[in-house]
Design a protein around this motif. Sequence first.
Motif, PDB file in Angstrom:
ATOM      1  N   SER A  16       0.627  -1.186   0.071  1.00 33.21           N
ATOM      2  CA  SER A  16      -0.032  -0.007   0.092  1.00 33.21           C
ATOM      3  C   SER A  16       0.961   1.166   0.117  1.00 33.21           C
ATOM      4  O   SER A  16       2.008   1.202   0.497  1.00 33.21           O
ATOM      5  CB  SER A  16      -0.917  -0.090   1.169  1.00 33.21           C
ATOM      6  N   HIS A  17       0.346   2.372  -0.429  1.00 35.69           N
ATOM      7  CA  HIS A  17       1.143   3.786  -0.679  1.00 35.69           C
ATOM      8  C   HIS A  17       0.991   4.448   0.799  1.00 35.69           C
ATOM      9  O   HIS A  17       0.075   4.005   1.495  1.00 35.69           O
ATOM     10  CB  HIS A  17       0.494   4.431  -1.711  1.00 35.69           C
ATOM     11  N   SER A  18       2.126   5.098   1.200  1.00 30.16           N
ATOM     12  CA  SER A  18       2.227   5.882   2.231  1.00 30.16           C
ATOM     13  C   SER A  18       1.143   7.109   1.729  1.00 30.16           C
ATOM     14  O   SER A  18       0.965   7.308   0.570  1.00 30.16           O
ATOM     15  CB  SER A  18       3.454   6.180   2.782  1.00 30.16           C
ATOM     16  N   GLU A  19       0.816   8.039   2.766  1.00 31.37           N
ATOM     17  CA  GLU A  19       0.233   9.185   2.420  1.00 31.37           C
ATOM     18  C   GLU A  19       0.780   9.937   1.381  1.00 31.37           C
ATOM     19  O   GLU A  19       0.212  10.275   0.356  1.00 31.37           O
ATOM     20  CB  GLU A  19      -0.311   9.922   3.601  1.00 31.37           C
ATOM     21  N   GLN A  21       3.069   8.983  -0.704  1.00 31.27           N
ATOM     22  CA  GLN A  21       3.300   8.130  -2.038  1.00 31.27           C
ATOM     23  C   GLN A  21       2.060   8.400  -2.923  1.00 31.27           C
ATOM     24  O   GLN A  21       1.805   7.960  -3.924  1.00 31.27           O
ATOM     25  CB  GLN A  21       3.571   6.630  -1.631  1.00 31.27           C
ATOM     26  N   SER A  22       0.852   8.420  -2.125  1.00 29.55           N
ATOM     27  CA  SER A  22      -0.509   8.351  -2.732  1.00 29.55           C
ATOM     28  C   SER A  22      -0.714   9.883  -3.377  1.00 29.55           C
ATOM     29  O   SER A  22      -1.071   9.736  -4.408  1.00 29.55           O
ATOM     30  CB  SER A  22      -1.558   8.291  -1.758  1.00 29.55           C
ATOM     31  N   ARG A  45      11.750  -1.796  -2.147  1.00 30.05           N
ATOM     32  CA  ARG A  45      11.636  -1.691  -0.831  1.00 30.05           C
ATOM     33  C   ARG A  45      12.437  -3.018  -0.222  1.00 30.05           C
ATOM     34  O   ARG A  45      13.297  -2.871   0.800  1.00 30.05           O
ATOM     35  CB  ARG A  45      10.324  -1.578  -0.153  1.00 30.05           C
ATOM     36  N   SER A  68      11.400   6.873  -2.700  1.00 29.98           N
ATOM     37  CA  SER A  68      10.495   6.796  -1.453  1.00 29.98           C
ATOM     38  C   SER A  68      10.218   5.406  -1.339  1.00 29.98           C
ATOM     39  O   SER A  68      10.386   5.228   0.021  1.00 29.98           O
ATOM     40  CB  SER A  68       9.378   7.370  -1.683  1.00 29.98           C
ATOM     41  N   TRP A  69      10.391   4.380  -1.988  1.00 31.65           N
ATOM     42  CA  TRP A  69      10.401   3.251  -1.756  1.00 31.65           C
ATOM     43  C   TRP A  69      11.697   2.629  -0.993  1.00 31.65           C
ATOM     44  O   TRP A  69      11.674   1.785  -0.106  1.00 31.65           O
ATOM     45  CB  TRP A  69      10.031   2.084  -2.850  1.00 31.65           C
ATOM     46  N   ASP A  72      11.879   3.874   2.396  1.00 27.39           N
ATOM     47  CA  ASP A  72      11.122   3.179   3.013  1.00 27.39           C
ATOM     48  C   ASP A  72      11.741   1.877   3.719  1.00 27.39           C
ATOM     49  O   ASP A  72      11.412   1.210   4.614  1.00 27.39           O
ATOM     50  CB  ASP A  72       9.617   2.962   2.724  1.00 27.39           C
ATOM     51  N   ALA A  98       7.865  13.755   3.810  1.00 27.26           N
ATOM     52  CA  ALA A  98       7.794  12.493   4.153  1.00 27.26           C
ATOM     53  C   ALA A  98       8.990  12.128   5.398  1.00 27.26           C
ATOM     54  O   ALA A  98       8.937  11.092   6.219  1.00 27.26           O
ATOM     55  CB  ALA A  98       8.084  11.227   3.264  1.00 27.26           C
TER      56      ALA A  98
END
Length: 220
Positions: A16-19, A21-22, A45, A68-69, A72, A98
């Motif tokens: 699922s995406h983080s906020e 990433q969404s 990730r 971002s991945w 993460d 982030a």
Amino acid sequence: MDLETVERYIRATGASHSEIQSEMADYADENGFPIIGPDAGAVLRMLARLTDAERVFEFGSGYGYSASWFLDGGADEVVLTEIDEDELDMARTFLDRAGDADRAQFEHGDALETVDAYDGPFDVVLIDHDKPRYAKGFDKAREKVPEGGVIVADNMTRGPIDLDALTAYFADDEPLPEDASDGTEGIANYVEHVRADPAFESFVLPVGSGLCLSTRVAER
């Protein structure tokens, strides 16, 4: 069972995406910007986790979605490269929001030139820039990747390529069409290039737009 069914299954059971990433994904949808998506992102990730990545280098970062991945996944540092300064500024803003910008290096310019400024090692390298220059990116990075490190390239099965032509080329030994796109020729050249390198083991993973994973199995 068709490919669409498999993709739906992977998506339904995937990451699922983080906020943030969404928001990045929404921007991609609204502007037709190609990103690797959450399924390939989850692979990045995991690679960061499996390699206990201290440093990651990206050939082509856009506005920071793939980075971002990696972040993460616990990467200590990700070097982002982008020829478009506005996109790099967006990456800086997104990753700052982030809380990850302090683990990122933002390099404006040609990744094939930028990589020369870094000695490495890079535990993971992502190649996601101009398809005809993928092989050059691999060659620039290969000696900076330690044994157990991974070079991953995007757009193996989807993007500015002809998948039918690539399948016929590799599976049936048919030549590429005379009018094959630069992207198709670039991906064919890349896959041949990395598979022929005895220091790496390579395979294509049909996730997202298709990833080619090449793991260094010999000492530098």
